[in-house]
Design an enzyme around this catalytic site. Sequence first.
Site, PDB file in Angstrom:
ATOM      1  N   ALA A   1      51.226 -40.049 -26.828  1.00 58.53           N
ATOM      2  CA  ALA A   1      49.943 -40.267 -26.140  1.00 58.53           C
ATOM      3  C   ALA A   1      48.901 -39.315 -26.703  1.00 58.53           C
ATOM      4  O   ALA A   1      49.162 -38.628 -27.684  1.00 58.53           O
ATOM      5  CB  ALA A   1      50.121 -40.038 -24.644  1.00 58.53           C
ATOM      6  N   ASN A   2      47.712 -39.292 -26.128  1.00 58.74           N
ATOM      7  CA  ASN A   2      46.702 -38.309 -26.517  1.00 58.74           C
ATOM      8  C   ASN A   2      45.965 -37.835 -25.269  1.00 58.74           C
ATOM      9  O   ASN A   2      46.242 -38.297 -24.177  1.00 58.74           O
ATOM     10  CB  ASN A   2      45.749 -38.894 -27.569  1.00 58.74           C
ATOM     11  CG  ASN A   2      45.029 -40.113 -27.050  1.00 58.74           C
ATOM     12  OD1 ASN A   2      44.264 -40.031 -26.096  1.00 58.74           O
ATOM     13  ND2 ASN A   2      45.303 -41.272 -27.651  1.00 58.74           N
TER      14      ASN A   2
END
Length: 402
Positions: free
Chosen positions: A212-213
Amino acid sequence: MLKDRRILLVIGGGIAAYKSLDLIRRLRERGAHVRCAVTKAGQEFVTPLSIGALCGGRAFTDLFDVQSEFDVGHIRLARDTDIVVVAPATADLVAKMAGGHADDLASTVLLATDKPVLLAPAMNPRMWDNRATQRNVEQLKADGRHFVGPNTGEMAEANEAGIGRMAEPLEIVAAIEGLLASPAAAGPLAGRHVLITSGPTHEPIDPVRYIANRSSGKQGHAIASAAARAGARVTLISGPVHLPDPAGVHVVKVETAREMMQAVEKALPADVGIFAAAVADWGIDAPGAQKMKKGRSGPPQLSLTENPDILATVAARKSARPRLVIGFAAETENVIEHARAKLQRKGCDWIVANDVSPQTGVMGGDRNSVHLVTGAGIESWPQQSKDAVARALVAKIAAALS
Ligand code: CTP
């Protein structure tokens, strides 16, 4: 926008009712006429006297009250308004509405109204998560009722946190404005369809892990809200975020970049496409069907595969290309230079470039400082809230389309 609009506020019985007093004040400050109905349980938290003093009239409390039936009558109370707002919407009120009950003034008015209804739920996180409440919320959404919140955070009860806090008065005001911003209200984007991507994407490694970020989705969601308030029909395609759905916006929830691509294709045509999502550039080639176990052969080698570039794909479309395709550039160095290159490479019309280096606090924060890069040149905007950036961008878009 709220000047001379008529709002019926239904106050349910929850600790958050104290915020509804502030809500009345905020609405009246904006020139709205506010009438209030308060449930019996609501009167345990706020008195009809303080409600009446703030809304500049009497608080309506009883279905069988001769005086209030003589003054207005419950059917007129339900109809003689532009919108009905339920704040706090307790689990009990939500259940009564979903079931169509009418055993007191508040529930009767809610059953009798033919106006838009906005609920601001407030309850203990376990009550919110309870399947009965979730079923009722789904039912009310299917019935066309609108929601703002609940938010995540600390509860009134000690040591309790989670989703269930009532939206703040100004968020409720914004949601009301969004709902009242109909084409009839002739907002600058009335009659336009605006498509927005927001938030991160999650790329599964196996059933329990993902890449993810740090994108929070705050900027994309703020743009969706601002576009809805400007009268647009808005489709917001969002990756996993911890934000309430903006009022008056059609939200499509996705997880991966590929799902986001499909949802975007499905939502076209649009007049404007705004691509604010932080889409993962790579996904895992073949995510494991089962949880990966720690093996003796050391850490696994993850094989990555490039995800579709949603912005570039839409910008290159021969048919159903939005008139205005706007990308975002999240950079940590040489912001403008990279943004210019991105404008060319992606084939979009504008790029909103922001510096997301950790020291700026932009990722996840509430403020942003952006540069708008277009074919005509570069505008550098002062640092401001993400809501203010959203409003300014929407104003630019409206001007460009007109
Ligand atoms: N974008 C997209 N689909 C992708 C990657 C990015 O739609 N697979 C969009 C983003 O929503 C944003 C713009 O492209 O509007 C730029 O995203 P960014 O991550 O800054 O650019 P990248 O193309 O990923 O370039 P790089 O990571 O090399 O800076």
